[in-house]
Design a protein around this motif. Sequence first.
Motif, PDB file in Angstrom:
ATOM      1  N   TRP A 145       0.842  -1.201   0.000  1.00  0.00           N
ATOM      2  CA  TRP A 145       0.000   0.000   0.000  1.00  0.00           C
ATOM      3  C   TRP A 145       0.879   1.253   0.000  1.00  0.00           C
ATOM      4  O   TRP A 145       0.597   2.209  -0.743  1.00  0.00           O
ATOM      5  CB  TRP A 145      -0.924  -0.026   1.210  1.00  0.00           C
ATOM      6  N   GLN A 146       1.949   1.240   0.784  1.00  0.00           N
ATOM      7  CA  GLN A 146       2.877   2.360   0.789  1.00  0.00           C
ATOM      8  C   GLN A 146       3.560   2.498  -0.572  1.00  0.00           C
ATOM      9  O   GLN A 146       3.777   3.615  -1.060  1.00  0.00           O
ATOM     10  CB  GLN A 146       3.918   2.165   1.901  1.00  0.00           C
ATOM     11  N   TRP A 147       3.898   1.358  -1.187  1.00  0.00           N
ATOM     12  CA  TRP A 147       4.517   1.374  -2.524  1.00  0.00           C
ATOM     13  C   TRP A 147       3.569   2.012  -3.535  1.00  0.00           C
ATOM     14  O   TRP A 147       3.989   2.847  -4.363  1.00  0.00           O
ATOM     15  CB  TRP A 147       4.849  -0.060  -2.928  1.00  0.00           C
ATOM     16  N   ALA A 148       2.292   1.658  -3.477  1.00  0.00           N
ATOM     17  CA  ALA A 148       1.307   2.185  -4.428  1.00  0.00           C
ATOM     18  C   ALA A 148       1.066   3.676  -4.194  1.00  0.00           C
ATOM     19  O   ALA A 148       0.943   4.461  -5.154  1.00  0.00           O
ATOM     20  CB  ALA A 148       0.004   1.404  -4.295  1.00  0.00           C
ATOM     21  N   LYS A 149       0.986   4.115  -2.946  1.00  0.00           N
ATOM     22  CA  LYS A 149       0.763   5.536  -2.663  1.00  0.00           C
ATOM     23  C   LYS A 149       1.926   6.383  -3.138  1.00  0.00           C
ATOM     24  O   LYS A 149       1.744   7.503  -3.624  1.00  0.00           O
ATOM     25  CB  LYS A 149       0.553   5.737  -1.159  1.00  0.00           C
ATOM     26  N   ARG A 150       3.146   5.820  -3.018  1.00  0.00           N
ATOM     27  CA  ARG A 150       4.309   6.575  -3.482  1.00  0.00           C
ATOM     28  C   ARG A 150       4.295   6.751  -4.996  1.00  0.00           C
ATOM     29  O   ARG A 150       4.727   7.779  -5.521  1.00  0.00           O
ATOM     30  CB  ARG A 150       5.587   5.851  -3.037  1.00  0.00           C
ATOM     31  N   ARG A 151       3.811   5.762  -5.705  1.00  0.00           N
ATOM     32  CA  ARG A 151       3.759   5.839  -7.178  1.00  0.00           C
ATOM     33  C   ARG A 151       2.734   6.861  -7.656  1.00  0.00           C
ATOM     34  O   ARG A 151       2.877   7.422  -8.745  1.00  0.00           O
ATOM     35  CB  ARG A 151       3.422   4.468  -7.764  1.00  0.00           C
ATOM     36  N   HIS A 152       1.694   7.086  -6.870  1.00  0.00           N
ATOM     37  CA  HIS A 152       0.610   7.986  -7.304  1.00  0.00           C
ATOM     38  C   HIS A 152       0.292   8.975  -6.178  1.00  0.00           C
ATOM     39  O   HIS A 152      -0.767   8.891  -5.537  1.00  0.00           O
ATOM     40  CB  HIS A 152      -0.633   7.175  -7.657  1.00  0.00           C
ATOM     41  N   PRO A 153       1.201   9.912  -5.924  1.00  0.00           N
ATOM     42  CA  PRO A 153       0.987  10.830  -4.802  1.00  0.00           C
ATOM     43  C   PRO A 153      -0.227  11.742  -4.977  1.00  0.00           C
ATOM     44  O   PRO A 153      -0.761  12.258  -4.000  1.00  0.00           O
ATOM     45  CB  PRO A 153       2.287  11.641  -4.765  1.00  0.00           C
ATOM     46  N   GLY A 154      -0.667  11.932  -6.220  1.00  0.00           N
ATOM     47  CA  GLY A 154      -1.798  12.826  -6.452  1.00  0.00           C
ATOM     48  C   GLY A 154      -3.150  12.133  -6.481  1.00  0.00           C
ATOM     49  O   GLY A 154      -4.177  12.800  -6.715  1.00  0.00           O
TER      50      GLY A 154
END
Length: 566
Positions: free
Chosen positions: A403-412
């Motif tokens: 989940w942290q990996w995915a949030k970092r990829r799409h910060p917006g």
Amino acid sequence: MTAHHQGAGAASREMVDWHAIDWQTVQHNVRRLQVRIVKATQQGRWGKVKALQRLLTHSFSGKALAVRRVTENSGKRTPGVDQITWSTPAAKAAAVQMLRQRGYRSSPLRRLYIPKSNGKKRPLGIPTMRDRAMQALYLLALDPIAETTADPNSYGFRKERSPADAIEQCFLTLSRTNAAQWVLDGDIRSCFDEISHDWLEAHIPIEKLILQTWLKAGYMDQHVLYPTEAGTPQGGICSPVLANFTLDGLERMLQAQFPKMPYRSPSAKVNLIRFADDFIITGHSYELLQHSVKPLVEAFLQERGLELAPDKTRIVHIEDGFDFLGQTVRKYHGKLLITPSRKNVKTFLAKIRETIKANKQATAGQLIAQLNPLIRGWTNYHQHVVSKRTFATVDHAITKTLWQWAKRRHPGKGRRWIRQRYFRTAGANHWVFCGEKADTNDTQRSIRLVQAAYVPIKRHTKIRGPANPYDPAWEVYFEERLGLKMADNLTGKRKLLEIWKEQHGICPMCNQKITELTGWHNHHIIWRTKGGADSAENRVLLHPECHRRVHSQGLEVVKPRPEKGV
């Protein structure tokens, strides 16, 4: 060029065509001599054993099989100090002719260091390809003796044995209500590096000059040659068997000192379970283990140049538990439970997080393709013990990291968008990480992360103590175990299990067994480049070497027909 000589005698001086070698005959010749070595060992005819060993190590079949082993294993692309590998058929054929005992002298090992879990580094010695092949050749003649004379409850570095067998023996030994309550959890300090050369040369049934040149070869570190005065190299093919030879006899000594008593008679309850240099010894009291058993073990090891590691050797009560082979063995209110150890779980999750962190720019499918083998391997190791709750905890920790990996990829992007992009629902689980990955035909297909919690818990059937894979008397027993093992290894792999069963576990090219040790390649009878389908009817399983031979020589493979009534 043709390999005319296929007998068990001395190797032919004629040139060899690697792909023309009859591997069925080679395997048969080696196997026949190994069976004779076992029989002579059981009868105590050591002169006969020595003669048979010489016949095997000087034979064409033995040399060809040794070269095949070192050119098919995982280290085949790792060179020694000479920077030479045998990657072509011509190089392999020349290597067979190169394996001559007269004038042989081992080269120094190339020293590497691999990190240990405690932050230290373990030295690893990489022999040259020639030295590896020579060790593999002599191992063919040494391993049948090692299996015949080994302790029944030794499970490390032995054919057909695994950590699961050792853990199951722990359960059988400690689970009963009247079982021993105290355990000596032993660890040998620098076992591979400290074994006495004098003891090895006096007790290992192998040609002494060959053994001496291996032991005294030295190693190269930062272009400096260092001598070796003790120990066997960690990385040598023969080293695990030499270590087992060194430690075998400990169980028999303890049984002689503390024999099992008749039913209901007072008993010391001394039992040894060993995996390589890690072992436990049970006993009915702390005093027995501390003052009687431990001194015997120390004297046994001292004779061989070894000693216990004081910081890792301890005597514990079963209700306090102990860690053994990555699992915790402990009794709770009289009930024995074996679970993955906290340290093992922590190490595994650290590796998962490191992999995810190293793939910040990878697609979800590419990341899943790297994570799935790690999760499968870890869960397969622990699926024979009480692991269901631990598996669920591991799934939760991995999902949080992803989940942290995915949030970092799409910060917006918002939480709902990220969840719909990367996570799907499978059964009762609404957080299954998914992605897409190209298959062999460059077609994008959906791929999802393996869920540890869905891996079934299966009770492991322990191997029988005296079972010997080189003894024909145990042939049927090992056939049955092979079927169960391959069923576990091939389940879910696109009908590979059905193909393996249809072939009766036999490679149609060399008529030898396909096992986890030999490995297998999935061959299309009509090649896909020629329009062949990817169906089970168009596929067979071949040994890796047989598969290369088929493609290099353009050979035709005929799919075995199932026997009537099967």
